[in-house]
Design a protein around this motif. Sequence first.
Motif, PDB file in Angstrom:
ATOM      1  N   ARG A  56       0.841  -1.196   0.000  1.00 35.84           N
ATOM      2  CA  ARG A  56       0.000   0.000   0.000  1.00 35.84           C
ATOM      3  C   ARG A  56       0.876   1.246   0.000  1.00 35.84           C
ATOM      4  N   GLU A  64      -2.831   5.578   0.503  1.00 39.22           N
ATOM      5  CA  GLU A  64      -3.844   4.531   0.673  1.00 39.22           C
ATOM      6  C   GLU A  64      -3.975   4.144   2.138  1.00 39.22           C
ATOM      7  N   PHE A  65      -2.846   4.009   2.823  1.00 40.15           N
ATOM      8  CA  PHE A  65      -2.863   3.670   4.245  1.00 40.15           C
ATOM      9  C   PHE A  65      -3.633   4.715   5.038  1.00 40.15           C
ATOM     10  N   LYS A  68      -5.873   6.895   4.052  1.00 41.95           N
ATOM     11  CA  LYS A  68      -7.307   6.854   3.730  1.00 41.95           C
ATOM     12  C   LYS A  68      -7.985   5.703   4.459  1.00 41.95           C
ATOM     13  N   GLN A  69      -7.302   4.582   4.541  1.00 45.87           N
ATOM     14  CA  GLN A  69      -7.863   3.394   5.168  1.00 45.87           C
ATOM     15  C   GLN A  69      -8.014   3.560   6.683  1.00 45.87           C
ATOM     16  N   VAL A  70      -7.103   4.264   7.340  1.00 47.20           N
ATOM     17  CA  VAL A  70      -7.160   4.380   8.799  1.00 47.20           C
ATOM     18  C   VAL A  70      -7.932   5.609   9.286  1.00 47.20           C
ATOM     19  N   ARG A  80     -10.416   5.536  12.313  1.00 44.08           N
ATOM     20  CA  ARG A  80     -10.043   4.369  13.130  1.00 44.08           C
ATOM     21  C   ARG A  80      -9.008   4.766  14.180  1.00 44.08           C
ATOM     22  N   THR A 133      -1.328   2.063  13.112  1.00 41.79           N
ATOM     23  CA  THR A 133      -2.631   1.568  13.530  1.00 41.79           C
ATOM     24  C   THR A 133      -2.507   0.964  14.925  1.00 41.79           C
TER      25      THR A 133
END
Length: 88
Positions: free
Chosen positions: A13, A17-18, A20-22, A25, A82
């Motif tokens: 990734r 992208e990372f 956006k994904q977290v 969260r 994360t």
Amino acid sequence: RIAMAEIIGPAKRSPTEFLKQVTGRPVVVKLNTGVDYRGVLACLDGYMNIAMEQTEEYVNGQLKNKYGDAFIRGNNVLYISTVATKKR
């Protein structure tokens, strides 16, 4: 012939992208000073300025303070990670 992707493995990734994904969260934000902030990543901008919710400040691994919302200036950020989720 073997394709280079087969040797290296699956594509990794990108940082974008990372992030956006977290977003939304739980994350740990480590500062250059060694202080950790743990909370929910609300948003960030192109300068890595970070807005967090439900934020806790840890110094030397010990909880020092709790904040509702926090804003961290991007030039102080060492990394964003994360939070490991606990399996039940």
